[in-house]
Design an enzyme around this catalytic site. Structure first.
Site, PDB file in Angstrom:
ATOM      1  CG  HIS A 100      -2.833  -0.595  -3.259  1.00  0.00           C
ATOM      2  ND1 HIS A 100      -3.563   0.532  -3.138  1.00  0.00           N
ATOM      3  CD2 HIS A 100      -3.008  -1.680  -2.235  1.00  0.00           C
ATOM      4  CE1 HIS A 100      -4.394   0.431  -1.813  1.00  0.00           C
ATOM      5  NE2 HIS A 100      -3.618  -0.246  -0.919  1.00  0.00           N
TER       6      HIS A 100
ATOM      7  CD  GLU B  18      -4.791   3.462  -5.745  1.00  0.00           C
ATOM      8  OE1 GLU B  18      -4.889   4.665  -5.276  1.00  0.00           O
ATOM      9  OE2 GLU B  18      -3.882   2.797  -4.847  1.00  0.00           O
TER      10      GLU B  18
ATOM     11  CB  SER C 211      -1.344  -0.157   1.607  1.00  0.00           C
ATOM     12  OG  SER C 211      -0.779  -0.789   2.178  1.00  0.00           O
TER      13      SER C 211
ATOM     14  CG  ASN D  85      -3.614   3.561   1.302  1.00  0.00           C
ATOM     15  OD1 ASN D  85      -5.374   4.422   1.028  1.00  0.00           O
ATOM     16  ND2 ASN D  85      -3.524   3.023   1.210  1.00  0.00           N
TER      17      ASN D  85
HETATM   18  P1  NAI Z   1      -1.185  -9.682   6.968  1.00  0.00           P
HETATM   19  O1  NAI Z   1      -0.261  -9.810   8.341  1.00  0.00           O
HETATM   20  O2  NAI Z   1      -3.154 -10.294   7.406  1.00  0.00           O
HETATM   21  O3  NAI Z   1      -0.920 -10.593   5.807  1.00  0.00           O
HETATM   22  C1  NAI Z   1      -0.115 -11.237   5.805  1.00  0.00           C
HETATM   23  C2  NAI Z   1       0.489 -12.076   5.117  1.00  0.00           C
HETATM   24  O4  NAI Z   1       2.085 -12.605   5.188  1.00  0.00           O
HETATM   25  C3  NAI Z   1       0.562 -13.374   6.530  1.00  0.00           C
HETATM   26  O5  NAI Z   1      -0.310 -14.450   6.511  1.00  0.00           O
HETATM   27  C4  NAI Z   1       1.914 -13.722   7.007  1.00  0.00           C
HETATM   28  O6  NAI Z   1       2.400 -15.022   7.475  1.00  0.00           O
HETATM   29  C5  NAI Z   1       2.380 -14.097   5.381  1.00  0.00           C
HETATM   30  N1  NAI Z   1       3.836 -14.239   5.269  1.00  0.00           N
HETATM   31  C6  NAI Z   1       4.552 -13.336   5.703  1.00  0.00           C
HETATM   32  N2  NAI Z   1       5.932 -13.203   5.073  1.00  0.00           N
HETATM   33  C7  NAI Z   1       5.971 -14.103   3.976  1.00  0.00           C
HETATM   34  C8  NAI Z   1       7.254 -14.188   3.215  1.00  0.00           C
HETATM   35  N3  NAI Z   1       8.288 -14.205   3.064  1.00  0.00           N
HETATM   36  N4  NAI Z   1       6.746 -15.156   2.356  1.00  0.00           N
HETATM   37  C9  NAI Z   1       5.620 -16.335   2.646  1.00  0.00           C
HETATM   38  N5  NAI Z   1       4.521 -15.605   2.816  1.00  0.00           N
HETATM   39  C10 NAI Z   1       4.576 -14.436   4.400  1.00  0.00           C
HETATM   40  O7  NAI Z   1      -0.987  -8.941   6.440  1.00  0.00           O
HETATM   41  P2  NAI Z   1      -2.165  -8.226   4.993  1.00  0.00           P
HETATM   42  O8  NAI Z   1      -3.058  -7.399   5.473  1.00  0.00           O
HETATM   43  O9  NAI Z   1      -2.743  -9.295   4.476  1.00  0.00           O
HETATM   44  O10 NAI Z   1      -1.537  -7.259   4.342  1.00  0.00           O
HETATM   45  C11 NAI Z   1      -1.125  -7.668   3.481  1.00  0.00           C
HETATM   46  C12 NAI Z   1      -0.029  -6.553   2.239  1.00  0.00           C
HETATM   47  O11 NAI Z   1      -0.949  -6.190   1.615  1.00  0.00           O
HETATM   48  C13 NAI Z   1       0.938  -5.272   2.775  1.00  0.00           C
HETATM   49  O12 NAI Z   1       1.895  -5.040   1.770  1.00  0.00           O
HETATM   50  C14 NAI Z   1      -0.045  -4.352   3.160  1.00  0.00           C
HETATM   51  O13 NAI Z   1       0.458  -3.097   2.915  1.00  0.00           O
HETATM   52  C15 NAI Z   1      -1.224  -4.208   1.690  1.00  0.00           C
HETATM   53  N6  NAI Z   1      -2.700  -3.825   1.903  1.00  0.00           N
HETATM   54  C16 NAI Z   1      -3.220  -3.821   3.372  1.00  0.00           C
HETATM   55  C17 NAI Z   1      -4.311  -3.484   2.782  1.00  0.00           C
HETATM   56  C18 NAI Z   1      -5.015  -3.907   4.800  1.00  0.00           C
HETATM   57  O14 NAI Z   1      -6.409  -3.451   4.551  1.00  0.00           O
HETATM   58  N7  NAI Z   1      -4.791  -4.649   5.215  1.00  0.00           N
HETATM   59  C19 NAI Z   1      -4.936  -2.942   2.306  1.00  0.00           C
HETATM   60  C20 NAI Z   1      -4.268  -2.649   1.222  1.00  0.00           C
HETATM   61  C21 NAI Z   1      -2.991  -3.470   0.827  1.00  0.00           C
END
Ligand code: NAI
Ligand code: 3HC
Length: 714
Positions: free
Chosen positions: A445, A457, A424, A495
């Site tokens: 995104h 996006e 993001s 954002n």
């Molecule tokens: P989250 O913490 O819910 O999920 C991340 C997942 O990635 C976890 O299950 C973790 O075990 C896994 N993980 C971490 N490192 C890893 C690796 N090296 N290899 C494989 N799996 C790995 O996080 P979330 O909220 O899903 O965010 C993920 C991405 O999406 C971030 O970059 C965030 O900025 C972006 N994002 C999040 C939004 C939101 O509202 N939560 C909205 C838009 C983008």
């Protein structure tokens, strides 16, 4: 009708064909042909009148058919003509000729008919189509109402309640659900023309009677006054802020209360009222904005598109799970990759739970749940991704983690695979540097919840190839997203622009505004909720986390979201713990104002030397919305967004900005850029250090305001 003899005369947008039937009867067929959607542009209206008159004058013609060989019967009035010009003959004039034709006119709906298209059919004496064909009066979505008799004719044929539903919601309905509207509904489009011809023969055999919709009596007992009162009540929240829905109800009410001719006049008055409204301008702007988002200069017709047959997703967390569902819903297999098996199992189990919840609500069958789950597999090994065509990374928001992932992907993915990040905020150019194929790297995104939110996006880096941009934008359509192409910067478009929104809400609380007042003004402006309710719902700790990553950018302002930071320090992180800016009772989402927060604001304001005062509704709107617009101007200047309408699409689909305001940039155009510019200057000059820090107008805003121009003129 091809098996019979025919003679064809071409006009610009209506093709006239004289058909001799097996019983030697003559049927004049008027084929509308105005691609892409058979809009009823001037050329079509002129053609219809010309050929109707010719068919009426030709003594050999016994029945007239109106149909189309395009995929649609008609998408309705030509919306691009709404801005004016020479519009004679208007659509009601065409419908007059149809309805008053002394020879029967039969509408054969070979495909969907919307708006004016359906109104053409309603003014014909008979209507035929196939069962699954969709028809509707979606004018309300353009901020107007059906203005060519639709509000008077549909209640006469479909019944008042059904007409009210269709006109106020704008939702299309399958033809087989409208028995009063259609005389013949065949099973499939393939048999339609043969049936139409047989129907014409029957009409001729029966004495070629015309049957005017305007003569149909409405069953007044089916539409008591309470029906309309109840309808209004049921609509209150949904139609909040919109201008057209109430006028749609009034027009249908007129069909019940007035004779047809007077009802038409009333419809015309209400139509013009809507047409002149700012809401109609905004909604029509948005209609074209949404479609214009797919017109980008980065690729052309010749640019090849890659096949996306299988997708990999890294990270099965909040976003990864939602993103995976989009592909499974579209029938595209997905391999999900996680670090550990238990995280993978948890992610897949959550997806199953989401699908099962949809099934409980009747939105999916048990079989569909299994089919979709069957498209999702998991792995903890990168090698599993060696054959995927697209990978979307959704792991923790940390550059080093992302780069490590992309390095691994570069090593295993086949040549031509697209490597995308869902980051993001991070610099995707920098992420791409971890690979030897930065031209295949792009940002995708998604917005949370990723399986629900329509916006995507698409973030191009300085190296992303046109082929990769085109492929991902096409893929977005396949998974039912609206894609907007943007460039790399912190927070991209959405954002980045929201930054001022939270900042000013917090600052105004410091200056004496109450959270409930600020939230109410923003809710009444049309957003789904105010900034404090939103902050509590998302978690105040999430905001604090983002601020932490932006310390460099905000450190010169000691008041920057200081109250939010202090609340987080106290553990008041929002709804999830029952207290944030507001208090929440267990199990309730209803925010309860907390006087202790105002007390804290008073204290902190005194410490920082910020004077507290009453803050007006107008100031709340200007200080929260105008900095967003100003940031939008900077984004346009920097080329991060290609056009102001793209920003509007992002804000309506990603942030719930009211579509009846058209998006922040259209809103600015509507109120005048000079108003926005003057207010920015006023706050810059009147709010001391805070004003100097955050209210400097963007050079583009200044320039356009001075020239009396709009963002849409760019
Ligand atoms: P989250 O913490 O819910 O999920 C991340 C997942 O990635 C976890 O299950 C973790 O075990 C896994 N993980 C971490 N490192 C890893 C690796 N090296 N290899 C494989 N799996 C790995 O996080 P979330 O909220 O899903 O965010 C993920 C991405 O999406 C971030 O970059 C965030 O900025 C972006 N994002 C999040 C939004 C939101 O509202 N939560 C909205 C838009 C983008
Ligand atoms: N007038 C002018 N242009 C139209 C149009 C219309 N009614 N409907 C669609 N277009 C244009 C689009 O802007 C787009 O142009 P572009 O290629 O340059 O971007 C092109 O036609 C194709 O449109 P879509 O991408 O939307 O095509 P789809 O196949 O996905 O959808 C559709 C077709 C369902 C007909 C959809 O275009 C649509 O919903 N159109 C609007 C329907 C509508 O609201 N009709 C009512 C018009 S108002 C009216 O009839 C007033 C009357 O009561 C007096």
């Amino acid at each position: 009708m091809s098996q019979v003899e025919s003679k064809t005369v071409n006009s610009d947008a209506v093709n006239y064909e004289l058909i001799e039937t097996p019983s030697a009867n003559k049927v004049a067929v008027l084929w509308m042909q105005n691609p892409p959607v058979n809009a009823l542009s001037k050329s079509v209206r002129v053609g219809l009148i010309k050929h109707l008159n010719a068919a009426i004058a030709d003594e050999s013609v016994q029945v007239i058919v109106i149909s189309s060989k395009q995929s649609l019967f008609s998408g309705g009035a030509d919306i691009s003509e709404f801005s004016g010009g020479d519009l004679e003959p208007n659509l009601p004039a065409v419908l007059d000729v149809i309805e008053n034709s002394p020879k029967p006119v039969v509408a054969v709906l070979n495909g969907p008919a919307f708006g004016g298209g359906l109104e053409v059919a309603l003014s014909c004496h008979y209507r035929l189509t196939f069962a699954s064909n969709k028809v509707g009066l979606p004018e309300v979505n353009l901020g107007i109402l059906p203005g060519a008799g639709g509000t008077q004719r549909l209640p006469r044929l479909a019944g008042v309640q059904q007409a009210l539903d269709m006109i106020v919601s704008g939702r299309p309905v399958a033809a087989d659900k409208l028995p009063g509207v259609f005389d013949v509904v065949v099973d499939s489009p393939e048999t339609l023309l043969t049936s139409a011809l047989a129907f014409c023969e029957k009409v001729i055999a029966d004495g070629s009677k015309v049957r005017k919709t305007c003569d149909v009596k409405i069953d007044v007992s089916s539409a008591p006054k309470e029906l309309f009162a109840q309808y209004r009540q049921g609509l209150a929240t949904k139609a909040r802020g919109f201008f057209a829905p109430e006028r749609c109800i009034q027009a249908v009410e007129a069909s019940v209360e007035l004779p047809f001719a007077q009802g038409l006049i009333r419809e015309g008055e209400l139509f013009m009222e809507c047409m002149r409204s700012k809401e109609a301008r905004a909604q029509q702007h948005f209609f074209f904005a949404e479609r214009a988002a797919s017109h980008v200069k980065d690729f052309d017709k010749e640019t090849p598109v890659r096949d996306i047959k299988q997708v990999g997703i890294i990270g099965a967390g909040t976003m990864g799970g939602g993103i995976a569902m989009n592909f499974a819903n579209a029938g595209i297999p997905v391999i999900m990759l996680e670090l550990k098996q238990d995280a993978l199992d948890k992610g897949l189990a959550l997806i199953r739970k989401n699908y099962e919840n949809s099934a409980k609500k009747g939105k999916l069958t048990a079989q569909q749940v299994e089919d979709r789950m069957g498209l999702l597999t998991g792995s903890t090994e990168y090698a599993a991704l060696c054959n995927v065509d697209l990978v979307i990374e959704a792991v923790f928001e940390k550059m080093s983690v992302k780069q490590e992932v992309f390095k691994a992907l570069d090593a295993v993915c086949k040549p031509g695979a697209i490597l995308a990040s869902n980051t993001s905020t991070l610099d995707i150019d920098e992420i791409g540097e971890a690979t030897k194929r930065p031209e295949d790297v792009i940002g995708l995104h998604f917005f949370s919840p990723a399986n629900v939110m329509k916006l995507l996006e698409v973030v191009k880096t300085s190296k992303t190839s046109p082929e990769v941009i085109k492929t991902t934008m096409k893929m977005a359509k396949k998974i039912n997203k609206v894609a907007v192409l943007v460039g790399v910067c912190f927070g991209f478009v959405g954002n980045r622009m929201i930054e001022g929104y939270g900042r000013e809400a917090n600052r105004m609380m410091l200056e004496g505004g109450t959270p409930e007042h600020i939230d109410k003004v923003i809710y009444d402006f049309g957003l789904p909720m105010g900034p404090f309710t939103m902050g509590d719902m998302a978690g105040q700790d999430i905001g604090a986390f983002v601020r932490e990553s932006r310390r460099e950018f905000i450190k010169h302002d000691p008041s920057y979201c200081i109250l939010a930071d202090k609340l987080v320090e106290q553990g008041r992180v929002g709804l999830k713990v029952g207290k944030g800016v507001y208090l929440y009772e267990a199990g309730s989402r209803k925010p309860i104002p907390d006087p202790s927060v105002l007390e804290l604001a008073k204290q902190v304001a005194a410490d920082l030397g910020v004077a507290q005062r009453d803050i007006s509704d107008q100031e709340i709107i200007e200080r929260i919305i105008f900095p967003m617009i100003n940031e939008g101007a900077l984004i346009l200047e920097e080329g991060i967004a290609a056009k102001s309408s793209d920003i509007d699409v992002i804000y309506v689909y990603g942030y719930g900005f009211p579509v009846y305001r058209g998006g922040p940039m259209q809103y600015a155009d509507e109120i005048g850029l000079k108003t926005v510019y003057d207010a920015m200057c006023k706050y810059r000059d009147e709010l001391g250090e805070h004003g100097k820090n955050w209210f400097e107008p963007a050079p583009l805003l200044k320039k356009l305001a001075e020239q009396g121009k709009r963002f849409s003129d760019l």
